[in-house]
Design an enzyme around this catalytic site. Structure first.
Site, PDB file in Angstrom:
ATOM      1  NE  ARG A 110      13.108  63.991 -27.711  1.00 52.96           N
ATOM      2  CZ  ARG A 110      13.799  63.038 -28.325  1.00 52.96           C
ATOM      3  NH1 ARG A 110      14.540  62.191 -27.642  1.00 52.96           N
ATOM      4  NH2 ARG A 110      13.726  62.895 -29.626  1.00 52.96           N
ATOM      5  CB  THR A 386      18.193  54.967 -26.661  1.00 49.78           C
ATOM      6  OG1 THR A 386      18.272  55.988 -27.629  1.00 49.78           O
ATOM      7  CG2 THR A 386      17.077  55.261 -25.693  1.00 49.78           C
ATOM      8  CB  THR A 404      18.348  58.669 -25.700  1.00 50.34           C
ATOM      9  OG1 THR A 404      19.146  58.354 -26.832  1.00 50.34           O
ATOM     10  CG2 THR A 404      17.519  59.908 -26.009  1.00 50.34           C
ATOM     11  CG  ASN A 406      19.607  60.583 -31.607  1.00 54.52           C
ATOM     12  OD1 ASN A 406      18.863  59.603 -31.658  1.00 54.52           O
ATOM     13  ND2 ASN A 406      19.827  61.330 -32.653  1.00 54.52           N
ATOM     14  CG  ASP A 428      15.417  61.961 -32.599  1.00 63.40           C
ATOM     15  OD1 ASP A 428      15.772  61.238 -33.551  1.00 63.40           O
ATOM     16  OD2 ASP A 428      15.413  61.567 -31.418  1.00 63.40           O
ATOM     17  CB  SER A 457      11.136  60.920 -28.750  1.00 65.82           C
ATOM     18  OG  SER A 457      11.618  59.730 -28.198  1.00 65.82           O
ATOM     19  CB  SER A 458      10.594  56.217 -31.608  1.00 65.55           C
ATOM     20  OG  SER A 458      10.557  56.814 -32.862  1.00 65.55           O
ATOM     21  N   GLY A 479      15.773  53.659 -31.592  1.00 63.67           N
ATOM     22  CA  GLY A 479      15.153  54.590 -32.543  1.00 63.67           C
ATOM     23  C   GLY A 479      13.710  54.228 -32.854  1.00 63.67           C
TER      24      GLY A 479
HETATM   25  O1  DON Z   1      14.115  59.687 -29.154  1.00 68.71           O
HETATM   26  C1  DON Z   1      14.300  58.856 -30.026  1.00 68.71           C
HETATM   27  O2  DON Z   1      13.409  58.217 -30.550  1.00 68.71           O
HETATM   28  C2  DON Z   1      15.743  58.569 -30.449  1.00 68.71           C
HETATM   29  N1  DON Z   1      16.573  59.697 -30.145  1.00 68.71           N
HETATM   30  C3  DON Z   1      16.203  57.341 -29.765  1.00 68.71           C
HETATM   31  C4  DON Z   1      17.561  56.937 -30.218  1.00 68.71           C
HETATM   32  C5  DON Z   1      17.831  55.527 -30.021  1.00 68.71           C
HETATM   33  O3  DON Z   1      17.041  54.786 -29.497  1.00 68.71           O
HETATM   34  C6  DON Z   1      19.114  55.039 -30.545  1.00 68.71           C
HETATM   35  N2  DON Z   1      19.231  53.648 -30.228  1.00 68.71           N
HETATM   36  N3  DON Z   1      19.742  52.800 -30.738  1.00 68.71           N
END
Ligand code: DON
Length: 574
Positions: A110, A386, A404, A406, A428, A457-458, A479
């Site tokens: 990350r 992502t 990702t 983001n 985030d 993060s998710s 996300g």
């Molecule tokens: O780490 C995370 O949870 C976010 N930065 C992920 C971003 C993401 O999945 C955007 N997608 N549509």
């Protein structure tokens, strides 16, 4: 066998284009075909969000490489093919399992907050958030981790030379490829942000406008950067001319990342979070992702309810699962953050005892209002992009990885001369306590910016085993919706015993505490179910969840791959 034949039946059904408006209809994205998104095989299986990237992985397998060689090749290729989703200016997580391991390893690559980062960096003097400062441009980017992570995993477990695994990405960047509908849409959406940065314009614009579907996207500078990594490994990114270009641009725009940040970037091997669902062992990503903890928490909450008796679309299934999600997000806001900086009560949040307490508070006949849902209390606890892709082979190696930058095109800023799009992962973090991020998730104290901290993060790369044999591996972008989409796909498959294609393509829903809504994917529910849920007080909205689940299951010697039909992608196997 039963499930495999059902899959084939379903496949035939959809390829015969019997598009009845039911949840069994596959919601196919424009330009995509079921044949490409659904495969079975005996030797290996790959599911990604990009055709060229799946082929890059396939090539590694054909050259005698293993799942990690394919992982490395796809990581670099997808960085080229999906610049709106991921890239070497970003980061990610990997869950990897091979026979003989006690549990999957979790690799954390990350992004990190710069050494000069601090909790007030996105606020003005009066303490108000500066609009879009964490989203666009130089301050939005954390120190990238992707190159370090991929190279480390490859050095530890790969078989083929680094030179070989990077080559498909270099070819793709150099020769270019046709802009596909999803990329064209993302470009149009981020046109004005990209237009602010000449180096971004140089790549993504033609004759004063963003590239359109069918245009060719060539990324020569990125090819040059990848070639440097090919020759010098990790140092090709974190030192030398590429690092100098990053630091120069940071300095020129008043950014915070320095050579010190690049020197100090470290990949961390973490313990995957583990739980069980009936006979299955579920492993997923640990903090700084909230994903794994909450996937397990949601599964624990509904486990004894045996929702399989009701089916995927039944109001009881949706009511209990959505209520479990709602509680998970209340806990997320309070407790989750980078566990190298804050204590995260992993054991408590993923315990069956806590799940029982949650379950007992869910009324059978009505939705809970957001004010009624409070984060759990634990006495002195222990310490719209992502991309996701999944790989499995018949020897039982499993890769589940989410990567990702983001938001679409990250910060929109390309580092001049390198083709690298800088992420906007700093968004985030909680820009202040109670502030919402791009995905509307509420941020708490534990997720404020600190030097070298990793933003919450998710992302939920997940692997399920039974008796130490792989059962299913999944993950998704989108996300905060990632963790609920992963939890639902697992429930569809493990609890409702739906075939994999149906488990991935069925209607999805999402409840994240704030806002107080039950968001139903565009592939709607049956009318009676919706009416019943409304009557119970669920505030229904209809909006695509954005998840693009990439799943592989192993059923009696057959590998089954499904790349979510809602978006670009490809399952490939043999
Ligand atoms: O780490 C995370 O949870 C976010 N930065 C992920 C971003 C993401 O999945 C955007 N997608 N549509």
């Amino acid at each position: 066998m039963k499930r495999t034949s059902l899959m084939i039946f379903l496949f035939l059904l959809v390829s015969c284009a019997s598009y009845r408006p039911s949840y069994r209809t596959v919601p196919m994205a424009p330009g995509e075909s079921v044949e490409e998104h659904f495969k079975t095989g005996k030797k290996y299986m790959i599911t990604t969000q990009g055709r060229h990237s799946s082929r890059a992985g396939e090539k590694m397998m054909e050259l005698g490489g293993n799942a990690i060689d394919a992982f490395a090749a796809i990581s670099f290729a997808i960085s080229v093919e999906r610049p709106q989703s991921t890239g070497i200016g970003g980061g990610g997580f990997l869950l990897y399992w091979k026979p003989g391991m006690d549990e999957p390893i979790a690799l954390d690559f990350r992004e990190k907050a710069p050494l000069k980062g601090h909790k007030n960096m996105f606020l003005d003097k009066s303490g108000k958030e500066v609009p879009r400062k964490s989203l666009d441009g130089i301050f939005a980017g954390g120190t990238p981790g992707l190159v370090a992570g991929v190279i480390e995993a490859h050095a530890r477990y790969g078989k083929l030379p680094l030179h070989t695994v990077i080559q498909p990405a270099i070819d793709l960047a150099e020769k270019g490829f046709e802009v596909y509908p999803g990329l064209a849409k993302a470009l149009a959406y981020k046109k004005s942000a990209l237009a602010q940065f000449p180096a971004s314009k140089k790549i993504f614009f033609k004759d004063g406008d963003v590239l359109k579907e069918g245009d060719k996207l060539v990324q020569k500078d990125l090819a040059k950067t990848l070639r440097t990594i090919q020759n010098r490994g990790k140092n090709g990114f974190y030192k030398g001319w590429v690092a100098k270009a990053i630091v120069r641009e940071e300095k020129r725009r008043g950014g915070l990342i320095t050579q010190d940040d690049l020197d100090k970037y470290n990949v961390i091997q973490r313990r995957a979070v583990g739980g069980s669902y009936k006979d299955y062992n579920v492993f997923s990503m640990s903090p700084p992702s909230s994903g794994g903890i909450h996937v397990i928490q949601i599964l624990n909450t509904v486990e004894p309810l045996n929702l399989g008796h009701y089916g995927i679309q039944d109001w009881r299934t949706i009511h209990y699962t959505a209520s479990a999600m709602q509680q998970a997000f209340a806990d997320r806001a309070k407790y989750l953050g980078d566990m190298d900086f804050v204590k995260v009560p992993i054991r408590e949040l993923t315990s069956k005892a806590y799940a029982k307490k949650i379950r007992e508070k869910i009324p059978s006949d009505r939705a809970l209002k957001k004010e009624e849902v409070l984060p759990g209390k634990f006495a002195g606890y222990e310490s719209p992009e992502t991309t996701h892709f999944t790989i499995m082979d018949s020897e039982g190696h499993v890769v589940s990885t989410t990567q990702t930058i983001n938001g679409y095109f990250g910060s929109s800023l390309v580092i001049p001369g390198t083709g690298i799009l800088l992420n906007n992962e700093m968004d985030d973090f909680a820009t202040k306590v109670g502030a919402k991020n791009l995905f509307g998730a509420v941020g708490g104290e534990n997720n404020l910016v600190e030097a070298e901290k990793r933003p919450l993060s998710s992302m939920s790369p997940t692997i399920v085993l039974k008796n130490k044999r792989p059962v299913i591996a999944v993950g998704s972008p989108s996300g905060t919706r990632i963790l609920t989409c992963v939890a639902q796909t697992l429930l569809n498959y493990l609890e409702h015993k739906e075939p994999l294609l149906n488990s991935v393509s069925s209607v999805r829903y999402h409840q994240q505490w704030y806002p107080d809504e039950l968001r139903i994917g565009t592939f709607g529910l049956q009318r009676e179910t919706e009416l019943k849920l409304k009557e119970m007080g669920h505030k229904l909205t209809h909006k695509n969840l954005g998840c693009r689940v990439q799943a592989i299951a192993f059923e009696e010697g057959t590998l089954i791959g499904v790349s979510d039909p809602r978006g670009q992608g490809m399952a490939s196997g043999k």
